[in-house]
Design an enzyme around this catalytic site. Structure first.
Site, PDB file in Angstrom:
ATOM      1  N   HIS A  18       0.843  -1.207   0.000  1.00  0.00           N
ATOM      2  CA  HIS A  18       0.000   0.000   0.000  1.00  0.00           C
ATOM      3  C   HIS A  18       0.877   1.255   0.000  1.00  0.00           C
ATOM      4  CE1 HIS A  18      -2.997  -2.684   2.336  1.00  0.00           C
ATOM      5  NE2 HIS A  18      -3.569  -2.434   1.171  1.00  0.00           N
ATOM      6  N   LYS A  42     -15.986  -7.855   4.280  1.00  0.00           N
ATOM      7  CA  LYS A  42     -14.894  -8.192   5.210  1.00  0.00           C
ATOM      8  C   LYS A  42     -15.226  -7.659   6.605  1.00  0.00           C
ATOM      9  CE  LYS A  42     -11.092  -7.574   1.875  1.00  0.00           C
ATOM     10  NZ  LYS A  42     -10.007  -6.637   1.519  1.00  0.00           N
ATOM     11  N   ARG A  90      -2.271  -5.783  -8.451  1.00  0.00           N
ATOM     12  CA  ARG A  90      -1.145  -6.696  -8.259  1.00  0.00           C
ATOM     13  C   ARG A  90      -1.076  -7.720  -9.386  1.00  0.00           C
ATOM     14  NH1 ARG A  90      -3.057  -8.083  -2.389  1.00  0.00           N
ATOM     15  NH2 ARG A  90      -4.900  -8.045  -3.689  1.00  0.00           N
ATOM     16  N   SER A 128      -2.786  -7.929   2.876  1.00  0.00           N
ATOM     17  CA  SER A 128      -2.968  -7.807   4.324  1.00  0.00           C
ATOM     18  C   SER A 128      -3.328  -9.159   4.932  1.00  0.00           C
ATOM     19  CB  SER A 128      -4.091  -6.804   4.633  1.00  0.00           C
ATOM     20  OG  SER A 128      -3.759  -5.533   4.142  1.00  0.00           O
TER      21      SER A 128
HETATM   22  O1  PNS Z   1      -9.019  -3.051   0.421  1.00  0.00           O
HETATM   23  P1  PNS Z   1     -10.356  -3.503  -0.117  1.00  0.00           P
HETATM   24  O2  PNS Z   1     -11.130  -4.256   0.952  1.00  0.00           O
HETATM   25  O3  PNS Z   1     -10.252  -4.283  -1.398  1.00  0.00           O
HETATM   26  O4  PNS Z   1     -11.168  -2.160  -0.471  1.00  0.00           O
HETATM   27  C1  PNS Z   1     -12.484  -2.206  -0.982  1.00  0.00           C
HETATM   28  C2  PNS Z   1     -13.165  -0.854  -0.753  1.00  0.00           C
HETATM   29  C3  PNS Z   1     -13.188  -0.535   0.738  1.00  0.00           C
HETATM   30  C4  PNS Z   1     -12.403   0.217  -1.497  1.00  0.00           C
HETATM   31  C5  PNS Z   1     -14.617  -0.965  -1.315  1.00  0.00           C
HETATM   32  O5  PNS Z   1     -15.303  -2.002  -0.671  1.00  0.00           O
HETATM   33  C6  PNS Z   1     -15.369   0.360  -1.176  1.00  0.00           C
HETATM   34  O6  PNS Z   1     -15.227   1.232  -2.009  1.00  0.00           O
HETATM   35  N1  PNS Z   1     -16.175   0.495  -0.085  1.00  0.00           N
HETATM   36  C7  PNS Z   1     -16.956   1.681   0.173  1.00  0.00           C
HETATM   37  C8  PNS Z   1     -18.441   1.450  -0.160  1.00  0.00           C
HETATM   38  C9  PNS Z   1     -18.696   1.666  -1.635  1.00  0.00           C
HETATM   39  O7  PNS Z   1     -18.589   2.761  -2.152  1.00  0.00           O
HETATM   40  N2  PNS Z   1     -19.025   0.557  -2.330  1.00  0.00           N
HETATM   41  C10 PNS Z   1     -19.287   0.578  -3.756  1.00  0.00           C
HETATM   42  C11 PNS Z   1     -18.034   0.347  -4.551  1.00  0.00           C
HETATM   43  S1  PNS Z   1     -18.485   0.025  -6.217  1.00  0.00           S
END
Ligand code: PNS
Length: 162
Positions: A18, A42, A90, A128
């Site tokens: 990150h 998650k 990645r 992570s």
């Molecule tokens: O590190 P991650 O868990 O892959 O991140 C995913 C994350 C947190 C970026 C995604 O779940 C997110 O954007 N969450 C906020 C809620 C939202 O806007 N969801 C719609 C995305 S299309």
């Protein structure tokens, strides 16, 4: 007008992968906001300490700040008038999921572009969840995470083992 980019994610915990993406984004944009966001699929291990830990890991980066957000990503992007959403890729396996999110975010809010940065080769495999698994079984994670995260992981899994 300052070009603000949002780097959203679970950061549970933040890894050197990150940080590599954040540093590179910080070279391109005037300001990068690392946004600890809610991923409904998650449940975070570092639910309470994530913000402080992420801030500590990034304290030396001048144009980078950390924020916490429980809502839709695009609502935050609109609120701070960011022009970009940063995502790190990645491997090919990341692409479909990230592509779907990028298109959905674009449909919800047209005012920002998703910018994909490729992970550097040494971080291609880093995640992570992998780091947590190594730490859980008392493995050495020092090459994968900053020192403050390593300390927290040791503390967390020491408590779990008792
Ligand atoms: O590190 P991650 O868990 O892959 O991140 C995913 C994350 C947190 C970026 C995604 O779940 C997110 O954007 N969450 C906020 C809620 C939202 O806007 N969801 C719609 C995305 S299309």
């Amino acid at each position: 007008m300052k070009k603000i980019a949002i780097y959203p994610g679970s950061f549970d915990p933040i890894t050197n992968g990150h940080i590599d993406i954040i540093k590179r984004a910080a070279n391109i944009f005037d300001k990068v906001i690392v946004l600890i966001s809610h991923n409904p699929s998650k449940s975070p291990t570092f639910a309470i300490g994530r913000e402080a830990l992420t801030k500590e890991a990034l304290k030396d980066l001048g144009n980078v700040s950390v924020d916490l957000w429980d809502g839709l990503l695009v609502d935050y992007v609109r609120k701070v008038e960011a022009c970009a959403i940063i995502k790190g890729l990645r491997a090919v396996t990341d692409f479909e999921y990230e592509f779907q999110m990028a298109l959905t975010n674009k449909a919800l809010y047209d005012g920002a572009e998703t910018v994909f940065l490729t992970a550097s080769t040494e971080n291609m495999y880093l995640s992570s969840s992998m780091v947590k698994q190594i730490a859980r079984f008392s493995g050495d994670v020092s090459q994968f995470v900053p020192e403050c995260v390593e300390t927290e992981l040791k503390e967390l899994y020491k408590l779990c083992q008792h």
